[in-house]
Design a protein around this motif. Structure first.
Motif, short mmCIF file in Angstrom:
data_model
loop_
_atom_site.label_atom_id
_atom_site.label_comp_id
_atom_site.label_asym_id
_atom_site.label_seq_id
_atom_site.Cartn_x
_atom_site.Cartn_y
_atom_site.Cartn_z
N LEU A 274 -3.17 -7.10 0.09
CA LEU A 274 -3.58 -6.41 -1.18
C LEU A 274 -2.90 -7.41 -2.08
CD1 LEU A 274 -4.77 -3.12 0.52
CD2 LEU A 274 -5.80 -5.25 0.43
N ALA A 282 -7.79 -8.84 -2.07
CA ALA A 282 -7.87 -8.95 -0.93
C ALA A 282 -7.58 -10.17 0.40
CB ALA A 282 -8.14 -7.52 0.14
N ALA A 345 -7.12 0.83 1.25
CA ALA A 345 -6.75 -0.29 2.05
C ALA A 345 -7.09 1.11 3.84
CB ALA A 345 -4.65 -0.16 2.03
N VAL A 357 -1.34 -4.09 6.68
CA VAL A 357 -1.12 -4.02 6.07
C VAL A 357 -0.10 -4.85 4.17
CG1 VAL A 357 -1.87 -2.89 3.96
CG2 VAL A 357 -3.31 -2.73 5.47
N VAL A 375 0.52 4.01 0.13
CA VAL A 375 -0.36 3.42 0.72
C VAL A 375 0.01 4.13 2.27
CG1 VAL A 375 -1.35 1.43 1.39
CG2 VAL A 375 -0.82 1.44 -0.97
N VAL A 394 2.49 -0.77 6.53
CA VAL A 394 2.44 -1.54 5.95
C VAL A 394 3.81 -2.18 5.06
CG1 VAL A 394 2.02 -0.92 2.71
CG2 VAL A 394 0.58 0.43 4.75
#
Length: 422
Positions: A274, A282, A345, A357, A375, A394
């Motif tokens: 991202l 993305a 996400a 991610v 996130v 993440v």
């Protein structure tokens, strides 16, 4: 206009060798082995090729200057085996990130190591001629600067000659105008000729990878209505830039380029990159390959609507994730921007069941810990609701500010080492 890059050190690269799938397999193994190298017998064992086939291919790669001997392995009772290694300086690729307000450029060798870089201001709304002038000047400055130092070897290097085969504009036989007329998407563009050889200073340049905001058509190298800059719609950027520089050019979205670079660099599994900078998008890697979709439309992540009648977005819609994130950042509410990014996400995780991610882009880079925390909190809550013991992790993507430009260079290099999705 003369092509960029020419020989100053290594012997000429014969790209016919690189068209062989088996040669690509061997080159990838040699790339992974690094300076330690690997023997012909080991190459045969790892690829399933016969020793005779390996010897034939590596002999050709040595003649082309891509591979060299790196000593001998210690004997275990038989004849010591000769070790081969890749010659990183035998070829280079330029990677460009065209953002809405700046241009970042890198020059990398065959291993992907950065050997030169540059950054300059850019106004994507200034018109095609002005933008191409800036891009061309920066590429030529970068290549010339990287070639200023001492280099080993002698003779003509593996530079692009213009590739007259299949051309109708004469670019392979002489200069082309500094400001070419509009080029239709179907017009022939420079393609690697059997031998890279040509006059001029600088390192051998295989081509230029260009990464920029979408939407765009990766296959045909044509821009669509770039968010915020609809005047670019239908412009054949790949062909126009290829004519100016005299080398092959590959065009892709910035997020796809970054995702490719991360995959080549070792990120495994299914993941989403991202990118939150001047916009939001993305890059998706699924099944080990970059997922672009049928029309390079995959990854237009920033323009999914999550708030009906929300703030206006530059795409013409309202309530897009991009608009909500950038509005929150503009008022100094990074935590809110991270939460909104996390909701997007979570949608990806639910839709694609990805493993990881990764976050990047200048806005994330300004406060990475808060974005990862925000996130991550949303994905943790998603996992708890679904009864999943391990939420999708993440973290900040590797590569920093150069991640997109380095990934753009891999658009040229990855196919040479057998990664077709490049």
């Amino acid at each position: 206009m003369a092509g960029i890059g020419a020989g100053g050190g290594a012997s000429g690269v014969n790209l016919v060798a690189l068209r062989s799938h088996n040669a690509a397999l061997l080159l990838e193994l040699l790339r992974r082995a690094g300076r330690a190298g690997v023997s012909r017998l080991e190459l045969a064992e790892r690829t399933g090729l016969t020793p005779q086939a390996v010897s034939k291919i590596t002999a050709r790669l040595r003649e082309d200057g891509l591979v060299t001997e790196a000593g001998r392995q210690a004997s275990t009772g038989g004849k010591p085996r000769t070790v081969l290694r890749l010659v990183p300086e035998a070829g280079h690729a330029v990677g460009l990130q065209l953002d809405r307000d700046e241009l970042r450029a890198v020059l990398v060798d065959l291993t992907g190591a950065v050997v030169g870089e540059g950054r300059t201001g850019l106004d994507l709304g200034a018109g095609s001629d002005a933008v191409l002038d800036v891009v061309e000047a920066e590429v030529r400055r970068l290549v010339a600067g990287a070639g200023a130092g001492p280099r080993g070897g002698s003779g003509p290097g593996p530079a692009y000659s213009g590739g007259s085969e299949g051309r109708t504009d004469g670019a392979g036989t002489g200069p082309v105008p500094d400001a070419p007329p509009p080029v239709p998407p179907s017009a022939p563009v420079p393609s690697p000729s059997p031998e890279y050889a040509g006059p001029g200073p600088g390192p051998a340049v295989l081509g230029v990878g260009v990464a920029m905001p979408g939407p765009l058509d990766h296959t045909h190298g044509v821009l669509h209505r770039v968010t915020g800059f609809p005047e670019w719609d239908g412009f054949p950027l790949r062909n126009a830039l290829a004519r100016r520089l005299g080398v092959p050019v590959v065009l892709d979205k910035d997020t796809n380029a970054a995702a490719l670079g991360l995959a080549v660099g070792g990120e495994a599994g299914a993941f989403a990159y991202l990118h939150l900078g001047t916009g939001l998008g993305a890059g998706l890697v699924l099944g080990g390959a970059v997922h672009r979709g049928a029309r390079t439309g995959a990854g237009e992540f920033g323009h999914q609507v999550i708030q009906l009648d929300g703030p206006s977005c530059s795409c013409g819609n309202r309530g897009c994730i991009e608009a909500l994130c950038l509005t929150a950042v503009a008022r100094g509410d990074v935590d809110e921007a991270a939460r909104v990014l996390g909701e997007g996400a979570a949608n990806l995780v639910g839709l694609l069941d990805i493993d990881l991610v990764l976050l990047g882009g200048r806005t994330v880079d300004a406060d990475p810990a808060r974005f990862v925390r925000g996130v991550g909190a949303v994905l943790d809550a998603l996992a708890e609701r679904e009864g999943v013991s391990s939420p999708v992790p993440v973290r900040v993507a590797s590569g920093g500010a150069r991640a997109v430009a380095e990934g753009a260079a891999q658009l040229l290099l990855a196919p040479l080492f057998g990664r077709a999705e490049g």
